[in-house]
Design a protein around this motif. Structure first.
Motif, PDB file in Angstrom:
ATOM      1  N   ARG A  45       0.827  -1.208   0.000  1.00  0.00           N
ATOM      2  CA  ARG A  45       0.000   0.000   0.000  1.00  0.00           C
ATOM      3  C   ARG A  45       0.864   1.262   0.000  1.00  0.00           C
ATOM      4  N   ASN A  46       1.962   1.252   0.745  1.00  0.00           N
ATOM      5  CA  ASN A  46       2.814   2.433   0.860  1.00  0.00           C
ATOM      6  C   ASN A  46       3.682   2.647  -0.369  1.00  0.00           C
ATOM      7  N   VAL A  47       4.042   1.561  -1.041  1.00  0.00           N
ATOM      8  CA  VAL A  47       5.033   1.656  -2.117  1.00  0.00           C
ATOM      9  C   VAL A  47       4.405   1.675  -3.507  1.00  0.00           C
ATOM     10  N   ALA A  48       3.369   0.842  -3.738  1.00  0.00           N
ATOM     11  CA  ALA A  48       2.823   0.670  -5.088  1.00  0.00           C
ATOM     12  C   ALA A  48       2.434   1.970  -5.777  1.00  0.00           C
ATOM     13  N   PRO A  49       1.757   2.913  -5.089  1.00  0.00           N
ATOM     14  CA  PRO A  49       1.333   4.130  -5.796  1.00  0.00           C
ATOM     15  C   PRO A  49       2.479   4.946  -6.390  1.00  0.00           C
ATOM     16  N   SER A  50       3.671   4.821  -5.846  1.00  0.00           N
ATOM     17  CA  SER A  50       4.794   5.625  -6.340  1.00  0.00           C
ATOM     18  C   SER A  50       5.686   4.878  -7.323  1.00  0.00           C
ATOM     19  N   LEU A  51       5.396   3.596  -7.585  1.00  0.00           N
ATOM     20  CA  LEU A  51       6.229   2.839  -8.515  1.00  0.00           C
ATOM     21  C   LEU A  51       5.952   3.276  -9.947  1.00  0.00           C
ATOM     22  N   PRO A  52       6.997   3.359 -10.789  1.00  0.00           N
ATOM     23  CA  PRO A  52       6.767   3.770 -12.176  1.00  0.00           C
ATOM     24  C   PRO A  52       6.025   2.735 -13.008  1.00  0.00           C
ATOM     25  N   ALA A  53       6.054   1.469 -12.612  1.00  0.00           N
ATOM     26  CA  ALA A  53       5.333   0.411 -13.338  1.00  0.00           C
ATOM     27  C   ALA A  53       4.286  -0.203 -12.413  1.00  0.00           C
ATOM     28  N   PRO A  54       3.193  -0.715 -12.960  1.00  0.00           N
ATOM     29  CA  PRO A  54       2.161  -1.335 -12.125  1.00  0.00           C
ATOM     30  C   PRO A  54       2.714  -2.526 -11.348  1.00  0.00           C
ATOM     31  N   LEU A  55       2.091  -2.813 -10.218  1.00  0.00           N
ATOM     32  CA  LEU A  55       2.490  -3.924  -9.370  1.00  0.00           C
ATOM     33  C   LEU A  55       1.436  -5.017  -9.462  1.00  0.00           C
ATOM     34  N   LEU A  56       1.854  -6.214  -9.835  1.00  0.00           N
ATOM     35  CA  LEU A  56       0.968  -7.370  -9.930  1.00  0.00           C
ATOM     36  C   LEU A  56       1.227  -8.254  -8.716  1.00  0.00           C
ATOM     37  N   VAL A  57       0.181  -8.521  -7.927  1.00  0.00           N
ATOM     38  CA  VAL A  57       0.322  -9.265  -6.678  1.00  0.00           C
ATOM     39  C   VAL A  57      -0.372 -10.617  -6.816  1.00  0.00           C
ATOM     40  N   ILE A  58       0.383 -11.693  -6.553  1.00  0.00           N
ATOM     41  CA  ILE A  58      -0.149 -13.057  -6.639  1.00  0.00           C
ATOM     42  C   ILE A  58       0.036 -13.706  -5.270  1.00  0.00           C
ATOM     43  N   PRO A  59      -1.013 -13.765  -4.454  1.00  0.00           N
ATOM     44  CA  PRO A  59      -0.897 -14.275  -3.083  1.00  0.00           C
ATOM     45  C   PRO A  59      -1.400 -15.710  -2.963  1.00  0.00           C
ATOM     46  N   ASP A  60      -0.524 -16.667  -3.134  1.00  0.00           N
ATOM     47  CA  ASP A  60      -0.943 -18.072  -3.106  1.00  0.00           C
ATOM     48  C   ASP A  60      -1.261 -18.490  -1.680  1.00  0.00           C
ATOM     49  N   GLY A  61      -2.517 -18.870  -1.443  1.00  0.00           N
ATOM     50  CA  GLY A  61      -2.925 -19.386  -0.146  1.00  0.00           C
ATOM     51  C   GLY A  61      -3.380 -18.336   0.840  1.00  0.00           C
ATOM     52  N   ALA A  62      -3.333 -17.050   0.488  1.00  0.00           N
ATOM     53  CA  ALA A  62      -3.769 -16.001   1.412  1.00  0.00           C
ATOM     54  C   ALA A  62      -5.291 -16.023   1.551  1.00  0.00           C
ATOM     55  N   PRO A  63      -5.815 -15.677   2.723  1.00  0.00           N
ATOM     56  CA  PRO A  63      -7.274 -15.615   2.891  1.00  0.00           C
ATOM     57  C   PRO A  63      -7.893 -14.625   1.911  1.00  0.00           C
ATOM     58  N   PRO A  64      -9.112 -14.878   1.469  1.00  0.00           N
ATOM     59  CA  PRO A  64      -9.752 -13.983   0.493  1.00  0.00           C
ATOM     60  C   PRO A  64      -9.840 -12.537   0.960  1.00  0.00           C
ATOM     61  N   ASP A  65      -9.973 -12.321   2.274  1.00  0.00           N
ATOM     62  CA  ASP A  65     -10.120 -10.955   2.767  1.00  0.00           C
ATOM     63  C   ASP A  65      -8.783 -10.263   2.999  1.00  0.00           C
ATOM     64  N   TRP A  66      -7.693 -10.928   2.629  1.00  0.00           N
ATOM     65  CA  TRP A  66      -6.366 -10.312   2.823  1.00  0.00           C
ATOM     66  C   TRP A  66      -6.189  -9.086   1.926  1.00  0.00           C
ATOM     67  N   TRP A  67      -6.694  -9.173   0.705  1.00  0.00           N
ATOM     68  CA  TRP A  67      -6.446  -8.119  -0.276  1.00  0.00           C
ATOM     69  C   TRP A  67      -7.395  -6.946  -0.077  1.00  0.00           C
ATOM     70  N   GLN A  68      -6.863  -5.737  -0.251  1.00  0.00           N
ATOM     71  CA  GLN A  68      -7.644  -4.505  -0.272  1.00  0.00           C
ATOM     72  C   GLN A  68      -7.216  -3.697  -1.482  1.00  0.00           C
ATOM     73  N   GLU A  69      -8.139  -2.969  -2.072  1.00  0.00           N
ATOM     74  CA  GLU A  69      -7.811  -2.204  -3.273  1.00  0.00           C
ATOM     75  C   GLU A  69      -6.700  -1.191  -2.983  1.00  0.00           C
ATOM     76  N   ILE A  70      -5.679  -1.188  -3.838  1.00  0.00           N
ATOM     77  CA  ILE A  70      -4.514  -0.314  -3.685  1.00  0.00           C
ATOM     78  C   ILE A  70      -4.217   0.321  -5.031  1.00  0.00           C
ATOM     79  N   PRO A  71      -4.065   1.640  -5.103  1.00  0.00           N
ATOM     80  CA  PRO A  71      -3.731   2.288  -6.378  1.00  0.00           C
ATOM     81  C   PRO A  71      -2.436   1.731  -6.976  1.00  0.00           C
TER      82      PRO A  71
END
Length: 454
Positions: A45-71
């Motif tokens: 959340r803190n880093v992705a908005p400032s990265l020059p390229a989009p960040l693709l996150v693949i969370p194998d086995g994480a609970p469904p509610d782990w993810w939250q929308e992040i710019p």
């Protein structure tokens, strides 16, 4: 460490995508895993908005509610990978034991293909209209010969209808183009309440005996959308070839000869991939229904000035909020006809921008069109320079652009600017914007007085 390091490759990589792939089980002992996962999400959340390229996150086995929308961050859940490329055996016990290589070769192929497919979806314009044939596409049989009751919904055709309705829920408009009698097609829908698609789900249709390229071009004109935002599906390869030759901008696809293969075929058309759905996407079909009602009322009006005066137009303009950045970036990617520069922006570029960026919301007595415009600019001494101005074609013809200029004149005057500059870049597709640009004055006072002409 890569996320938090200010000198990491993520910070310097300015094309393609960055990928964070992790297994939830690798985030420490069970009593610390949830806390570590939360810390990882916070780092993203803190880093992705400032990265020059989009960040693709693949969370194998994480609970469904782990993810939250992040710019500037997109989720690729393992369930999506398994949907695209199911493999019989995902985990390799031997590889895990020998070298912490947890997956089988087949799953690594699926994982790599999915990463490329996800990256492709982030770097392409999304289609806006899905045009469907009727006979042997939406249903099996020919309604004009077999009769409305004589056609059937096989599992393959039901899969196509489910797919189309899923695309509609994601923001695509559905249209029909069929060589048929219109009455026969409507009678077929009426005779089959089991159809997943019904006439109310269709934004517009061309049911006649003209070439399908003619009908699709007519639909594009009615909806004020570019042909390159259209996908056409038909079981007849000859019809697909005709549209492809006459309208090469349209993605024209012939369905497999065996309707049992429809579902697998459709799931692998990359043009439909969309990892992030905005609220504007979900409401697009309803918004276009309002557009059509507006168009019919406008055509029937005898006095344009009176029509505009009774439109009950409301234009709200405010600085883009954090939760609106995804939609703002999407507008720059999708809007072509009324766009002063056609500069495409990513979510990260909006996050790092030091210029004014304003969201434009529009509604009138026909409907609420939502976040359908964007204005960006900055002050330069005594001038205010508009770096871009764009509006969705859904809200043109109402005087919205004039209302925005009235507001801009007041804003520039409040900043004590003496002149407003409008750089413009001509493209083959932004003629409507060019016509409006040509009539713009430079003084804030004149902008405040600008009115739509009949």
């Amino acid at each position: 460490q890569t996320l938090l390091d200010p000198n990491s490759v993520f910070r310097s990589h300015n094309h393609g995508v960055n990928v964070v792939l992790f297994r939830y089980q690798d985030l420490g002992d069970a009593n610390r895993r949830e806390e570590n996962a939360a810390n990882l999400r916070e780092a993203i959340r803190n880093v992705a908005p400032s990265l020059p390229a989009p960040l693709l996150v693949i969370p194998d086995g994480a609970p469904p509610d782990w993810w939250q929308e992040i710019p500037n961050a997109w989720l690729l859940p393992p369930t999506q990978i398994e949907h695209w490329y199911p493999v019989a055996r995902k985990h390799s016990r031997q590889g895990e034991q020998l070298g912490a290589i947890p997956y089988t070769e087949d799953y690594y192929l699926a994982l790599g293909s999915s990463m490329v497919r996800a990256a492709h979806s982030l770097n392409k314009a999304q289609p806006k209209v899905l045009v469907l044939d009727c006979d042997n596409t939406l249903w099996q049989g020919i309604c004009g010969e077999d009769g409305p009751e004589g056609v059937s919904l096989t599992e393959g055709h039901a899969a196509l209808q489910r797919f189309a309705m899923r695309q509609r829920s994601r923001g695509l408009l559905l249209a029909l183009s069929s060589k048929n009698n219109d009455a026969d097609v409507l009678a077929t829908f009426a005779a089959h309440p089991e159809f997943l698609i019904q006439p109310a789900d269709i934004t517009t249709r061309r049911i006649d005996w003209l070439p399908k390229s003619t009908g699709i071009a007519s639909i594009a004109g009615e909806l004020s959308l570019g042909l390159d935002s259209f996908v056409f599906l038909d079981d007849n390869a000859k019809e697909v070839s005709e549209v492809g030759e006459q309208l090469p901008q349209v993605l024209s696809l012939a369905l497999p000869g065996n309707h049992a293969a429809f579902e697998n075929f459709l799931e692998h058309v990359w043009a439909f991939d969309q990892l992030k759905i905005t609220s504007a996407d979900a409401g697009r079909a309803a918004s276009y229904e309002a557009v059509q009602q507006f168009g019919k009322a406008l055509q029937g009006s005898q006095d344009l000035d009176h029509f505009l005066q009774t439109l009950e137009l409301v234009v709200d303009i405010h600085p883009v909020r954090q939760d609106e950045i995804a939609r703002a970036a999407q507008l720059t990617q999708r809007t072509n006809q009324f766009n002063f520069t056609t500069i495409r922006c990513t979510e990260a570029e909006f996050e790092s921008s030091r210029k004014d960026v304003f969201a434009i919301y529009v509604k009138d007595r026909f409907g609420d069109y939502g976040f359908t415009g964007l204005l960006s600019g900055k002050r330069n001494q005594n001038d205010y320079i508009v770096e871009n101005f764009l509006l969705s074609c859904r809200v043109l013809g109402r005087g919205v652009e004039h209302r925005v200029m009235n507001w801009l004149g007041e804003y520039a005057a409040a900043l004590s600017c003496q002149r407003v500059q409008f750089p413009f870049q001509n493209t083959p597709r932004n003629a409507p914007a060019a016509a409006f640009h040509a009539e713009l004055p430079e003084s804030p006072e004149a902008l405040m007085a600008l009115m739509p002409s009949a």
